[in-house]
Write a protein that holds these residues in place. Structure first.
Motif, short mmCIF file in Angstrom:
data_model
loop_
_atom_site.label_atom_id
_atom_site.label_comp_id
_atom_site.label_asym_id
_atom_site.label_seq_id
_atom_site.Cartn_x
_atom_site.Cartn_y
_atom_site.Cartn_z
N ASP A 230 -3.06 -6.28 6.34
CA ASP A 230 -2.95 -6.55 4.89
C ASP A 230 -1.64 -6.05 4.30
N GLY A 231 -0.74 -5.55 5.15
CA GLY A 231 0.57 -5.12 4.69
C GLY A 231 0.66 -3.67 4.30
N THR A 232 -0.44 -2.92 4.35
CA THR A 232 -0.38 -1.50 4.02
C THR A 232 0.17 -0.70 5.19
N ILE A 233 0.70 0.47 4.87
CA ILE A 233 1.32 1.32 5.88
C ILE A 233 0.27 2.28 6.42
N ASP A 234 0.23 2.44 7.73
CA ASP A 234 -0.70 3.36 8.38
C ASP A 234 0.09 4.34 9.24
N ILE B 213 2.54 11.51 -5.34
CA ILE B 213 2.35 10.09 -5.09
C ILE B 213 3.32 9.28 -5.96
N PRO B 214 3.63 8.04 -5.53
CA PRO B 214 3.16 7.30 -4.36
C PRO B 214 3.80 7.80 -3.06
N MET B 215 2.97 8.32 -2.16
CA MET B 215 3.50 9.06 -1.02
C MET B 215 4.24 8.18 -0.01
N GLU B 216 3.84 6.90 0.15
CA GLU B 216 4.58 6.06 1.09
C GLU B 216 6.02 5.87 0.65
N GLN B 217 6.22 5.55 -0.64
CA GLN B 217 7.58 5.35 -1.13
C GLN B 217 8.39 6.63 -1.07
N ILE B 218 7.77 7.77 -1.41
CA ILE B 218 8.47 9.04 -1.38
C ILE B 218 8.95 9.36 0.02
N MET C 214 -13.46 13.29 7.68
CA MET C 214 -12.56 13.83 6.66
C MET C 214 -11.41 12.84 6.42
N PRO C 215 -11.15 12.46 5.16
CA PRO C 215 -10.09 11.49 4.89
C PRO C 215 -8.72 12.06 5.19
N THR C 216 -7.79 11.19 5.54
CA THR C 216 -6.41 11.61 5.78
C THR C 216 -5.67 11.73 4.45
N ASP C 217 -4.47 12.32 4.52
CA ASP C 217 -3.66 12.46 3.30
C ASP C 217 -3.36 11.11 2.67
N ILE C 218 -3.03 10.13 3.51
CA ILE C 218 -2.67 8.82 2.95
C ILE C 218 -3.88 8.14 2.33
N GLU C 219 -5.07 8.36 2.90
CA GLU C 219 -6.29 7.79 2.33
C GLU C 219 -6.61 8.44 0.98
N ILE C 220 -6.41 9.75 0.90
CA ILE C 220 -6.63 10.45 -0.37
C ILE C 220 -5.63 9.97 -1.41
N ALA C 221 -4.38 9.80 -1.00
CA ALA C 221 -3.34 9.35 -1.93
C ALA C 221 -3.64 7.95 -2.46
N ARG C 222 -4.11 7.06 -1.57
CA ARG C 222 -4.39 5.69 -2.00
C ARG C 222 -5.60 5.61 -2.93
N ALA C 223 -6.50 6.57 -2.79
CA ALA C 223 -7.69 6.56 -3.64
C ALA C 223 -7.40 7.11 -5.04
N ALA D 202 4.99 15.09 1.70
CA ALA D 202 4.74 15.03 0.25
C ALA D 202 3.52 15.85 -0.14
N GLY D 203 3.26 16.93 0.59
CA GLY D 203 2.06 17.72 0.35
C GLY D 203 0.90 17.15 1.14
N GLY D 204 -0.33 17.57 0.76
CA GLY D 204 -1.48 17.10 1.53
C GLY D 204 -2.77 17.23 0.76
N GLY D 205 -3.75 16.46 1.18
CA GLY D 205 -5.07 16.51 0.57
C GLY D 205 -5.03 16.16 -0.90
N ARG D 206 -5.71 17.00 -1.71
CA ARG D 206 -5.71 16.80 -3.15
C ARG D 206 -4.49 17.41 -3.82
N ALA D 207 -3.60 17.99 -3.02
CA ALA D 207 -2.38 18.62 -3.56
C ALA D 207 -1.17 17.92 -2.97
N GLN D 208 -0.95 16.69 -3.39
CA GLN D 208 0.21 15.95 -2.91
C GLN D 208 0.78 15.09 -4.03
#
Length: 557
Positions: free
Chosen positions: A550-554, A117-122, A1-10, A109-115
């Motif tokens: 690659d500089g992305t936040i995890d 974005i861009p969640m890292e900056q928020i 199952m993808p994480t919130d940040i993975e869903i947000a980046r997609a 910043a919410g979760g899953g498909r209900a969040q």
């Protein structure tokens, strides 16, 4: 199952100008922070019609548990769903604090498909609003100490400086400090302390101000210290309101972002309804109501804290009133309130669910006391069984007289909350809110606390020392008698005991401290062991947050 940040980046981010256009904001009214974040110009907001025409929906929740409830996720899902069914909706959320991002939550910043974005900056710095509030707060604190250092022309009593410095981070070591140590050039040595930024009076003023002029006037009324004969000294006495207004000017403009489904979202103002009033800014909410037919907003933690303060503080101050309240609940959390261990929550247990329903039922009863229609949003988890859902819906309908709607917005986005959106529209059309605050403004301050304790928390009594009772009386005589009260207590229980799950009764609410927020316009009542500067847990969320090669936040949830 993808994480919130993975869903947000997609997700495919749209240019923020396109999101603004959906609610009639022209490009020249945007102050861009990159391609996907903008602040809305205050002159554009000032030119909008004075009257708010849209409906206001407040999303609140049952008492929080480690199992999770998903209030922000549901707020986003509901707003997306309203747009999905052809309504025009905007969401108004609170800005995340770095304290819980690096402490417990790892993201807000919410979760899953209900969040949003861009969640890292928020989640990390965003547009710098909290930094501006922190700087403004600490400039005022520095001006007070500076006046004391340069001959003390205001006759400040160093023992009676009541304005504290702040930091947007959980740091228990700063709760009580000694400042001004060392050489005489370092100032007067005195006891002091820090609060977290979101609990500051500057944050409360920021969230409750109608515009920059109102903000500066409120700042000027802040009581920062007293003279030896107890005469109050204000921020205006140290000539602070102008410079603080300069620091806060840009921050006071609401922030516009988007949900994964492309809905407009205004994120502005502070969280923490356990130690603050826990609502987003009045400016953002009223702007949303002028631009859309539906404004969906949230208040922090359970309805005993965030929703009560939304009604008794924010609505009383601004003239706003909600048309519908959504109370978010999960099967998992209700089973915990019914005595089930977190490790066992994936196992079906209808009896534990039924035992935990007392918590939800009390929140429903409490919200109805404000004269607003209620619907329950069941935030669905994959382990929820049909028997548990049926028992929950049946009990809510038959015992509490409201509907409980299953929502799958985490997995399915707008489509997953479509039934909740239709229920909200139906209720708003059929049941007219008859909004009222819980207590009148002319009630004595201590009696206001007792009213909340007995009507909302179901406490038997409130205890306070003679000194606290005298302080409340003194404030009443000084002209603050009509202020509402902002109770700071644990979010995990109706009582002051964070381990008392469910719906405890017969308990005592102990007042430990009271603080005057003359600029914000309320009195803070600190109860039990709650702290206005939180600490980090044994293993903070920061341990899992890092930069990849690659500089992305995890690691942000």
């Amino acid at each position: 199952m993808p994480t919130d940040i993975e869903i947000a980046r997609a997700a495919e981010l749209k240019p923020i100008q396109q999101i603004a256009a959906k609610i009639g904001i022209p490009e020249d009214a945007l102050h861009l922070h990159g391609k996907h974040i903008a602040k809305i110009d205050d002159r554009f907001i000032a030119g909008l019609p004075k009257k708010q025409g849209g409906k206001l929906v407040l999303v609140t929740a049952i008492s929080p548990t480690p199992a999770g409830e998903g209030k922000t996720t549901t707020t986003v899902g509901l707003g997306d769903a309203l747009n999905h069914i052809g309504e025009k909706a905007v969401m108004c959320l609170r800005e995340p604090s770095l304290g819980p991002v690096f402490g417990v939550k790892g993201g807000a910043a919410g979760g899953g498909r209900a969040q949003v974005i861009p969640m890292e900056q928020i989640n990390l710095h965003f547009t710098g609003d909290f930094h501006a509030i922190t700087s403004a707060n600490n400039l005022l604190a520095a001006l007070v100490d500076n006046s004391l250092y340069w001959g003390n022309p205001l006759n400040i009593d160093p023992r009676r400086i009541v304005f504290r410095r702040v930091l947007d981070m959980n740091d228990r070591t700063l709760r009580s400090i000694v400042s001004g140590c060392g050489a005489p050039t370092n100032g007067y040595t005195r006891e002091a302390g820090f609060d977290i930024t979101v609990a500051s009076e500057i944050m409360a003023i920021f969230c409750l101000a109608n515009d920059l002029k109102d903000l500066e006037e409120r700042i000027g009324r802040i009581v920062v210290a007293y003279t030896p004969d107890r005469k109050p000294i204000t921020a205006r006495d140290v000539d602070a309101q102008g410079s603080l207004g300069v620091l806060l000017r840009d921050a006071l403009r609401p922030n516009l972002v988007q949900s994964i489904d492309g809905s407009p979202v205004l994120i502005h103002g502070g969280p923490f309804a356990n130690i603050a009033h826990g609502c987003n800014s009045v400016i953002a909410t009223t702007t949303g109501m002028k631009l859309a037919d539906w404004t969906v907003t949230e208040a922090g933690f359970g309805a005993d804290l965030g929703a009560e303060k939304f009604m008794d503080i924010k609505c009383r101050s601004s003239g706003l009133s909600p048309d519908v309240v959504v109370i978010v609940a999960t099967v998992r959390a209700l089973k915990m309130h019914g005595g089930m261990a977190k490790s066992d929550l994936k196992t079906e247990n209808v009896e534990a669910l039924k035992a935990g329903l007392a918590n939800l039922g009390r929140h429903i009863e409490n919200v109805k006391k404000f004269g607003v229609p209620v619907v329950v949003g069941i935030n669905h988890f994959v382990a929820d069984t049909d028997a548990e859902i049926e028992a929950l819906q049946s009990a809510v309908r038959n015992e509490f007289g409201v509907e409980a709607v299953v929502c799958r917005h985490w997995a399915d986005g707008a489509r997953g909350a479509e039934d909740l959106a239709r229920a909200v529209v139906k209720i708003a059309g059929e049941e007219k809110a008859d909004f009222r605050c819980l207590y009148p403004e002319d009630m004595p301050l201590l009696q206001k606390v007792e009213t909340i304790a007995k009507e909302i928390y179901r406490a038997d009594k409130v205890t306070a020392s003679a000194a606290i009772k005298k302080q409340l009386k003194d404030w009443e005589e000084a002209g603050y008698a009509k202020f509402p009260v902002c109770i700071a207590k644990t979010q995990n229980s109706f009582s002051a005991d964070p381990t008392a799950f469910g719906a405890p009764t017969g308990h005592t609410l102990p007042i430990r401290e009271v603080r005057l927020s003359a600029g914000a316009g309320f009195v803070v009542v600190v109860c039990g062991e709650i702290m206005t500067m939180p600490g980090l847990p044994k293993v903070p969320a920061s341990a899992n947050i890092r930069l990849l090669e690659d500089g992305t936040i995890d690691g942000i949830a």
